[in-house]
Enzyme design. Structure first.
Site, PDB file in Angstrom:
ATOM      1  N   GLU A 125      29.389  11.570  -1.750  1.00  0.00           N
ATOM      2  CA  GLU A 125      29.050  10.195  -2.177  1.00  0.00           C
ATOM      3  C   GLU A 125      28.630   9.274  -1.033  1.00  0.00           C
ATOM      4  O   GLU A 125      29.134   8.156  -0.910  1.00  0.00           O
ATOM      5  CB  GLU A 125      30.238   9.595  -2.944  1.00  0.00           C
ATOM      6  CG  GLU A 125      30.653  10.461  -4.129  1.00  0.00           C
ATOM      7  CD  GLU A 125      31.906   9.971  -4.851  1.00  0.00           C
ATOM      8  OE1 GLU A 125      32.493   8.957  -4.448  1.00  0.00           O
ATOM      9  OE2 GLU A 125      32.294  10.609  -5.847  1.00  0.00           O
ATOM     10  N   GLU A 232      31.478  18.264 -11.232  1.00  0.00           N
ATOM     11  CA  GLU A 232      32.563  17.451 -11.807  1.00  0.00           C
ATOM     12  C   GLU A 232      32.225  17.000 -13.234  1.00  0.00           C
ATOM     13  O   GLU A 232      32.476  15.859 -13.621  1.00  0.00           O
ATOM     14  CB  GLU A 232      32.810  16.204 -10.941  1.00  0.00           C
ATOM     15  CG  GLU A 232      33.057  16.509  -9.487  1.00  0.00           C
ATOM     16  CD  GLU A 232      33.383  15.276  -8.645  1.00  0.00           C
ATOM     17  OE1 GLU A 232      33.677  14.205  -9.201  1.00  0.00           O
ATOM     18  OE2 GLU A 232      33.344  15.392  -7.419  1.00  0.00           O
TER      19      GLU A 232
HETATM   20  O1  9MR Z   1      39.938  12.876 -10.546  1.00  0.00           O
HETATM   21  C1  9MR Z   1      40.301  12.250  -9.336  1.00  0.00           C
HETATM   22  C2  9MR Z   1      41.416  11.252  -9.601  1.00  0.00           C
HETATM   23  O2  9MR Z   1      42.603  11.926  -9.958  1.00  0.00           O
HETATM   24  C3  9MR Z   1      41.659  10.384  -8.375  1.00  0.00           C
HETATM   25  O3  9MR Z   1      42.573   9.366  -8.704  1.00  0.00           O
HETATM   26  C4  9MR Z   1      40.334   9.785  -7.916  1.00  0.00           C
HETATM   27  C5  9MR Z   1      40.564   8.910  -6.696  1.00  0.00           C
HETATM   28  O4  9MR Z   1      39.441   8.611  -5.993  1.00  0.00           O
HETATM   29  O5  9MR Z   1      39.415  10.814  -7.628  1.00  0.00           O
HETATM   30  C6  9MR Z   1      39.086  11.547  -8.781  1.00  0.00           C
HETATM   31  O6  9MR Z   1      38.097  12.505  -8.492  1.00  0.00           O
HETATM   32  C7  9MR Z   1      36.838  11.995  -8.045  1.00  0.00           C
HETATM   33  C8  9MR Z   1      36.214  13.030  -7.157  1.00  0.00           C
HETATM   34  O7  9MR Z   1      37.101  13.388  -6.125  1.00  0.00           O
HETATM   35  C9  9MR Z   1      34.906  12.559  -6.577  1.00  0.00           C
HETATM   36  N1  9MR Z   1      33.993  12.124  -7.604  1.00  0.00           N
HETATM   37  C10 9MR Z   1      34.536  11.193  -8.595  1.00  0.00           C
HETATM   38  C11 9MR Z   1      35.839  11.752  -9.177  1.00  0.00           C
HETATM   39  C12 9MR Z   1      36.349  10.844 -10.267  1.00  0.00           C
HETATM   40  O8  9MR Z   1      36.689   9.594  -9.714  1.00  0.00           O
END
Ligand code: 9MR
Length: 321
Positions: A125, A232
């Site tokens: 990102e 994802e």
């Molecule tokens: O699913 C993840 C969630 O449990 C966390 O709280 C969050 C914190 O930033 O990150 C989520 O996963 C993310 C992923 O690592 C990167 N792309 C977006 C995802 C959804 O936010």
């Protein structure tokens, strides 16, 4: 019913994001349907190296032992990101200090799972959503400069000569962000930076992206000549700005969701030669990050299996070909 991974064996691996709990609670579905897993949080910087030189691998190791036992491949997520990175990383950091910390982290975590993970999201990102900026503002960018990704991929390649290295981002189908993601990777490749693949997060919802946009985005990323992974995927039943709450999703909504999944997977199958893995961001609707995003504590139903771990319309739709 045949497992998803079996149905897709001539196309690509099918993955799911897991955590230390779901490898127990969702193990039947994981074992039957998926041949790749990603740690939802456990392999992020803050979890792995919460304090400088204090590496914590227990949670990842638990998930890895589940994966090994069940012959499931593992992807790494993620080394360099603006989120879930502890404050100490940026504290009093000059460019040289931050590069040193980046290198140490990548070397350590890379080496630890060298023989276990088949790919890593090296940078996550880094591209800005808004039209007027190219790179996302982050301490990585501000302290190191625009070449921070080059360093990250080069360090990763030094320690991981045989692992696929990915750049991963969301809103991957939206214009102009997709042009920027494309350009950032293309320029890195032209500079000889070792990027092996582009990760498309595909956090979709019932209204967007259009499958025309997704198809065009795939066509564009394919031109990079590197691998593509969906990393994802999930499909919220609410438009992004919609704050509606539902007790349960109606059949029409689930049918609409299924239709989008069907079309999305159809497009992905057309690119099977370059699509390496398609990963869902979770296993079943009882455990999804979308229950807290973008509306706190609102139930959502974005995945292929329902809250009782039964197949949804969406699952049947992507198996119907
Ligand atoms: O699913 C993840 C969630 O449990 C966390 O709280 C969050 C914190 O930033 O990150 C989520 O996963 C993310 C992923 O690592 C990167 N792309 C977006 C995802 C959804 O936010």
């Amino acid at each position: 019913m045949v497992g998803l991974k079996e149905k897709y064996k001539d196309y690509f691996k099918v993955g799911a994001a897991v955590n230390i709990y779901t490898v127990d609670t969702h193990k039947e579905l994981l074992i039957k349907h998926f041949n790749s897993i990603t740690c939802e949080n456990e392999t992020k910087f803050v979890n792995i190296q919460p304090e400088e030189n204090n590496y914590e691998y227990d949670q990842t190791d638990k998930i890895l032992s589940f994966a090994k036992k069940n012959n499931i491949a593992m992807r790494g997520h993620t080394m360099v990101w603006h989120n879930q990175t502890p404050d100490w990383v940026f504290k009093d950091a000059t460019r040289d200090i931050l590069l040193e910390r980046m290198k140490n982290h990548i070397y350590n975590v890379g080496k630890k799972y060298k023989n276990d993970f088949y790919c890593w999201d090296v940078v996550n990102e880094a591209i800005e959503d808004k039209k007027d900026l190219f790179y996302r503002k982050s301490p990585w960018l501000e302290i190191i400069g625009e070449d921070f990704m080059d360093y990250a991929f080069n360090y990763a390649r030094e320690v991981l000569p045989d692992t696929d290295l990915y750049y991963n981002d969301y809103n991957e189908s939206e214009y102009p962000k997709r042009d920027k993601i494309y350009k950032a990777i293309k320029d890195m490749l032209d500079r000889g930076v070792p990027v092996d693949g582009v990760g498309l997060q595909c956090h979709w919802n019932i209204c967007s992206p259009s499958m025309d946009d997704f198809k065009q985005a795939m066509e564009q990323y394919a031109k990079l000549g590197i691998k593509i992974q969906v990393t994802e995927m999930d499909l919220s039943v609410f438009d992004f700005k919609d704050e509606t709450r539902l007790d349960k999703p109606g059949i029409d909504l689930l049918k609409k969701q299924a239709a989008i999944y069907k079309e999305g997977f159809k497009i992905l199958r057309e690119y099977k030669d370059i699509v390496d893995t398609v990963t869902l961001w979770g296993v079943a609707d009882d455990a999804t990050w979308l229950d807290d995003f973008p509306v706190k504590n609102r139930k959502n139903w974005p995945l292929l299996f329902d809250e009782n771990h039964e197949p949804k319309e969406a699952l049947y739709a992507i198996m119907d070909f």
